[in-house]
Design an enzyme around this catalytic site. Structure first.
Site, PDB file in Angstrom:
ATOM      1  N   ILE A  51      32.442  38.244  33.548  1.00  0.00           N
ATOM      2  CA  ILE A  51      32.532  37.232  34.341  1.00  0.00           C
ATOM      3  C   ILE A  51      32.424  37.373  35.773  1.00  0.00           C
ATOM      4  CG2 ILE A  51      33.506  35.346  34.838  1.00  0.00           C
ATOM      5  CD1 ILE A  51      33.425  35.291  32.097  1.00  0.00           C
ATOM      6  N   SER A  63      31.023  27.605  34.442  1.00  0.00           N
ATOM      7  CA  SER A  63      31.542  27.634  35.697  1.00  0.00           C
ATOM      8  C   SER A  63      32.862  26.783  35.812  1.00  0.00           C
ATOM      9  CB  SER A  63      30.898  27.492  36.838  1.00  0.00           C
ATOM     10  OG  SER A  63      31.631  27.244  37.999  1.00  0.00           O
ATOM     11  N   VAL A  64      33.831  27.295  35.848  1.00  0.00           N
ATOM     12  CA  VAL A  64      35.102  26.471  35.760  1.00  0.00           C
ATOM     13  C   VAL A  64      35.105  25.647  37.178  1.00  0.00           C
ATOM     14  CG1 VAL A  64      37.780  26.739  35.983  1.00  0.00           C
ATOM     15  CG2 VAL A  64      36.452  28.295  34.687  1.00  0.00           C
ATOM     16  N   CYS A 120      34.126  37.368  48.262  1.00  0.00           N
ATOM     17  CA  CYS A 120      35.446  37.703  47.791  1.00  0.00           C
ATOM     18  C   CYS A 120      35.562  38.857  47.217  1.00  0.00           C
ATOM     19  CB  CYS A 120      35.519  36.662  46.869  1.00  0.00           C
ATOM     20  SG  CYS A 120      36.803  36.886  45.572  1.00  0.00           S
ATOM     21  N   LYS A 132      48.986  27.668  37.904  1.00  0.00           N
ATOM     22  CA  LYS A 132      48.338  27.595  39.073  1.00  0.00           C
ATOM     23  C   LYS A 132      47.042  27.181  39.088  1.00  0.00           C
ATOM     24  CE  LYS A 132      46.139  31.346  40.972  1.00  0.00           C
ATOM     25  NZ  LYS A 132      45.017  30.970  41.506  1.00  0.00           N
ATOM     26  N   ASN A 133      46.134  27.654  38.097  1.00  0.00           N
ATOM     27  CA  ASN A 133      44.870  27.013  37.906  1.00  0.00           C
ATOM     28  C   ASN A 133      44.498  25.638  37.502  1.00  0.00           C
ATOM     29  OD1 ASN A 133      44.109  29.433  38.969  1.00  0.00           O
ATOM     30  ND2 ASN A 133      43.036  30.207  37.381  1.00  0.00           N
ATOM     31  N   ARG A 156      30.538  35.367  43.972  1.00  0.00           N
ATOM     32  CA  ARG A 156      30.839  34.134  43.757  1.00  0.00           C
ATOM     33  C   ARG A 156      30.210  32.852  44.794  1.00  0.00           C
ATOM     34  NH1 ARG A 156      37.486  34.483  43.295  1.00  0.00           N
ATOM     35  NH2 ARG A 156      37.394  32.781  41.636  1.00  0.00           N
ATOM     36  N   PRO A 157      29.040  32.488  44.124  1.00  0.00           N
ATOM     37  CA  PRO A 157      28.089  31.537  44.682  1.00  0.00           C
ATOM     38  C   PRO A 157      28.678  30.134  44.328  1.00  0.00           C
ATOM     39  CG  PRO A 157      26.819  32.613  43.064  1.00  0.00           C
ATOM     40  CD  PRO A 157      28.420  33.194  43.036  1.00  0.00           C
ATOM     41  N   ASP A 171      26.176  27.683  43.642  1.00  0.00           N
ATOM     42  CA  ASP A 171      24.904  26.858  43.517  1.00  0.00           C
ATOM     43  C   ASP A 171      25.040  25.745  42.168  1.00  0.00           C
ATOM     44  OD1 ASP A 171      25.587  29.487  42.166  1.00  0.00           O
ATOM     45  OD2 ASP A 171      23.630  29.353  41.099  1.00  0.00           O
ATOM     46  N   LEU A 172      25.948  26.249  41.523  1.00  0.00           N
ATOM     47  CA  LEU A 172      26.208  25.352  40.006  1.00  0.00           C
ATOM     48  C   LEU A 172      26.907  24.178  40.604  1.00  0.00           C
ATOM     49  CD1 LEU A 172      27.338  28.114  37.618  1.00  0.00           C
ATOM     50  CD2 LEU A 172      25.000  27.061  37.963  1.00  0.00           C
ATOM     51  N   ARG A 183      50.514  34.713  45.875  1.00  0.00           N
ATOM     52  CA  ARG A 183      49.580  33.499  45.558  1.00  0.00           C
ATOM     53  C   ARG A 183      49.752  32.854  44.485  1.00  0.00           C
ATOM     54  NH1 ARG A 183      44.171  35.678  45.976  1.00  0.00           N
ATOM     55  NH2 ARG A 183      43.980  33.640  45.136  1.00  0.00           N
ATOM     56  N   LYS A 227      24.932  28.042  33.397  1.00  0.00           N
ATOM     57  CA  LYS A 227      25.829  29.237  33.124  1.00  0.00           C
ATOM     58  C   LYS A 227      27.586  28.471  33.254  1.00  0.00           C
ATOM     59  CE  LYS A 227      27.289  33.368  35.677  1.00  0.00           C
ATOM     60  NZ  LYS A 227      27.263  34.151  36.638  1.00  0.00           N
ATOM     61  N   ASP A 264      41.127  36.856  33.879  1.00  0.00           N
ATOM     62  CA  ASP A 264      42.255  36.978  34.646  1.00  0.00           C
ATOM     63  C   ASP A 264      43.306  37.777  34.050  1.00  0.00           C
ATOM     64  OD1 ASP A 264      41.267  35.583  36.552  1.00  0.00           O
ATOM     65  OD2 ASP A 264      42.099  33.331  36.203  1.00  0.00           O
TER      66      ASP A 264
HETATM   67  C1  UD1 Z   1      38.168  30.104  38.091  1.00  0.00           C
HETATM   68  C2  UD1 Z   1      39.620  30.511  38.277  1.00  0.00           C
HETATM   69  C3  UD1 Z   1      39.750  32.079  38.377  1.00  0.00           C
HETATM   70  C4  UD1 Z   1      39.101  32.602  37.149  1.00  0.00           C
HETATM   71  C5  UD1 Z   1      37.691  32.085  36.832  1.00  0.00           C
HETATM   72  C6  UD1 Z   1      36.753  32.555  35.705  1.00  0.00           C
HETATM   73  C7  UD1 Z   1      40.776  28.878  39.565  1.00  0.00           C
HETATM   74  C8  UD1 Z   1      41.482  28.534  40.914  1.00  0.00           C
HETATM   75  N1  UD1 Z   1      40.391  30.069  39.425  1.00  0.00           N
HETATM   76  O1  UD1 Z   1      37.430  30.658  39.322  1.00  0.00           O
HETATM   77  O2  UD1 Z   1      41.126  32.422  38.165  1.00  0.00           O
HETATM   78  O3  UD1 Z   1      38.998  34.045  37.039  1.00  0.00           O
HETATM   79  O4  UD1 Z   1      37.400  30.486  36.844  1.00  0.00           O
HETATM   80  O5  UD1 Z   1      37.708  32.024  34.533  1.00  0.00           O
HETATM   81  O6  UD1 Z   1      41.076  28.353  38.685  1.00  0.00           O
HETATM   82  N2  UD1 Z   1      29.113  31.207  39.499  1.00  0.00           N
HETATM   83  C9  UD1 Z   1      27.762  31.221  39.908  1.00  0.00           C
HETATM   84  N3  UD1 Z   1      27.604  29.759  40.718  1.00  0.00           N
HETATM   85  C10 UD1 Z   1      28.512  28.773  40.803  1.00  0.00           C
HETATM   86  C11 UD1 Z   1      29.994  29.072  40.368  1.00  0.00           C
HETATM   87  C12 UD1 Z   1      30.154  30.222  39.701  1.00  0.00           C
HETATM   88  O7  UD1 Z   1      26.979  31.686  39.651  1.00  0.00           O
HETATM   89  O8  UD1 Z   1      28.116  27.993  41.591  1.00  0.00           O
HETATM   90  C13 UD1 Z   1      29.687  32.527  38.916  1.00  0.00           C
HETATM   91  C14 UD1 Z   1      30.638  33.310  39.346  1.00  0.00           C
HETATM   92  O9  UD1 Z   1      30.181  34.040  40.414  1.00  0.00           O
HETATM   93  C15 UD1 Z   1      31.349  34.175  38.510  1.00  0.00           C
HETATM   94  C16 UD1 Z   1      30.915  32.888  37.039  1.00  0.00           C
HETATM   95  O10 UD1 Z   1      30.133  32.188  37.468  1.00  0.00           O
HETATM   96  O11 UD1 Z   1      30.464  35.169  37.972  1.00  0.00           O
HETATM   97  C17 UD1 Z   1      32.233  32.136  36.768  1.00  0.00           C
HETATM   98  O12 UD1 Z   1      32.953  31.643  37.983  1.00  0.00           O
HETATM   99  P1  UD1 Z   1      33.677  30.242  37.866  1.00  0.00           P
HETATM  100  O13 UD1 Z   1      33.956  30.002  36.242  1.00  0.00           O
HETATM  101  O14 UD1 Z   1      33.232  29.224  38.682  1.00  0.00           O
HETATM  102  O15 UD1 Z   1      35.088  30.751  38.564  1.00  0.00           O
HETATM  103  P2  UD1 Z   1      35.920  29.946  39.607  1.00  0.00           P
HETATM  104  O16 UD1 Z   1      35.866  28.581  39.331  1.00  0.00           O
HETATM  105  O17 UD1 Z   1      35.701  30.505  41.223  1.00  0.00           O
END
Ligand code: UD1
Length: 429
Positions: A338, A173-174, A126, A22-23, A131-132, A134-135, A408, A171, A316
């Site tokens: 995370i 972020s996926v 969420c 899915k991801n 889950r901001p 900003d990055l 989902r 930091k 996950d």
């Molecule tokens: C993706 C995955 C989700 C998985 C997560 C972590 C998909 C559709 N979703 O979610 O299943 O649990 O990776 O492996 O692939 N953060 C910030 N600022 C940002 C973005 C993120 O502070 O701009 C923080 C988040 O709040 C969280 C951490 O970074 O604490 C990791 O989030 P992120 O890796 O971005 O997760 P998603 O991409 O939302």
């Protein structure tokens, strides 16, 4: 609303085909926005999130067809989807859509790169944390985007196009890595992304972009070098197997005992979780076509873990692992690093008889001899499936309410498990 009824106690034995991830499928569908040519994706899982994203992409003007079933076709193979974004007719992704699925926010980078503008609603809160974004915005700004927030929407423009730049994420972020990767593929010049997420799904997208004509070095590492192109071409790409689904079924077998071949699974996608399961007393061996997971007479041993970005133990799989540890022979400690609030499943597992103490980001799970069936509520995708695992080993009947969360992210879950001997059925009211 559908519910799932489980009568616990049956061991799992047989074969479970692993679906496309899915991801990976979600961002790969979004990748189609980068080219006017046709991107064909194979092995796309048939999931509620995938179908929702397809609706969102159609709204941007993307034409989409799904191959029909053919005689003799294996019904559990994923779908083949052809996506063509010849003309982008709408660069807005409104709140009604983005609020239903966070990954749809990832259209921001590609729309901006292709059309020079985009208006995408902020995804909002969420259940598993704040889950901001900003990055994401920091990365796109580095590529030259001008970004404002208006009425809860991100309004981005790049009239002269995006330009490659050095992006150093403070930091991991996926989502931010994906957004910037997709944008950089159509930016002028080279983008270097440092401290990028290394999740295999990102490698899958990068490999697809390479087929579409992008030049990317460092795939699979934390530093990506992306040479942007003024235009990308169509391609054919197969979605990689779902490592979270793989880990989930491996934990289900670990919990019930028995032996199951996870067809199509790849160990290299989840080495950390496999190592933890082996420490817990589970046998995992690679076969020609997947992974064999088995627990016969060995008792389940407690293992202490902490979630980490890839290649660490995935967040996950945290809820599922807690469901498994609920019946281990001793005390395990599970730390979530995370997402700050990803413990919604704890109260529900406790309803089934689990002994779990929560302190901040750490759960202490004292294994109990028996879990007992009860009514429980699915709260998010991975939490729901941890209740399935616990229900499979609880005595009596477990009824999981609000299972739309499961739909989902898990394709034909009841069918896959019941074929291996589980007593599980969906009840549609
Ligand atoms: C993706 C995955 C989700 C998985 C997560 C972590 C998909 C559709 N979703 O979610 O299943 O649990 O990776 O492996 O692939 N953060 C910030 N600022 C940002 C973005 C993120 O502070 O701009 C923080 C988040 O709040 C969280 C951490 O970074 O604490 C990791 O989030 P992120 O890796 O971005 O997760 P998603 O991409 O939302």
């Amino acid at each position: 609303m559908d519910r799932i009824k489980i009568i616990g106690g049956a061991k799992l034995n047989g074969t479970i085909p692993i679906s496309g991830a899915k991801n990976a499928a979600l961002p790969l569908l979004i990748t189609a926005l980068l080219t006017p040519d046709t991107l064909t994706l194979k092995n796309v899982p048939n999931l509620a999130d995938v179908n929702m994203l397809m609706r969102i992409l159609r709204n941007h003007g993307l034409d989409l067809t799904i191959d029909g079933k053919r005689a003799g076709q294996h019904t559990q193979l994923g779908e083949t989807v052809h996506l063509t974004a010849r003309d982008i007719v709408d660069t807005t992704a409104p709140y009604e859509m983005v609020s239903r699925m966070r990954a749809s926010f990832w259209v921001l980078g590609p729309l901006l790169a292709r059309c020079g503008q985009a208006r995408v609603s902020l995804p909002g809160g969420c259940a598993i944390g704040t889950r901001p974004v900003d990055l994401h915005l920091q990365g796109l700004k580095a590529l030259g985007a001008e970004i404002d927030i208006e009425g809860g929407d991100v309004v981005a423009s790049a009239p002269g196009g995006l330009t490659g730049a050095r992006v150093v994420f403070p930091k991991i972020s996926v989502g931010a890595t994906i957004n910037v990767l997709l944008a950089a593929a159509l930016a002028k010049g080279e983008t270097v992304m440092e401290n990028a997420a290394q999740e295999p799904e990102i490698g899958d997208i990068a490999n697809c972009l390479v087929k579409m004509g992008a030049k990317i070095e460092g795939i699979g590492s934390s530093t990506l070098h992306i040479q942007g192109r003024s235009q990308l071409e169509g391609a054919v790409h197969r979605v990689l197997p779902d490592r979270i689904e793989t880990g989930t079924y491996a934990m289900a077998v670990a919990a019930t005992g028995g032996e199951v071949v996870l067809e199509g699974a790849r160990r290299s996608l989840l080495d950390a979780a496999c190592d933890v399961l082996i420490e817990a007393g589970v046998e995992i061996t690679e076969t020609d076509n997947g992974l064999r997971v088995s627990r016969q007479d060995a008792e389940l041993q407690p293992v202490t873990i902490e979630t980490q970005p890839f290649p660490g133990f995935p967040t996950d799989l945290q809820a599922q692992f807690m469901g498994l540890m609920a019946k281990a022979n001793g005390t395990s400690v599970i730390r979530e690093t995370i997402f700050e609030n990803r413990f919604m499943h704890v109260q529900e597992l406790v309803r089934l008889g689990a002994d779990i103490q929560l302190h901040g980001d750490t759960a202490t799970v004292k294994g109990v001899g028996e879990l007992h069936g009860a009514q429980v509520m699915a709260t998010d995708l991975r939490a729901s499936v941890s209740l399935v695992i616990a229900g499979l080993v609880a005595d009596g009947e477990t009824m999981i309410n609000r299972v739309y969360h499961l739909d989902r992210g898990f394709e034909r879950l009841e069918e896959k498990l019941s074929r291996c001997g589980a007593n599980i059925e969906r009840i549609s009211d």
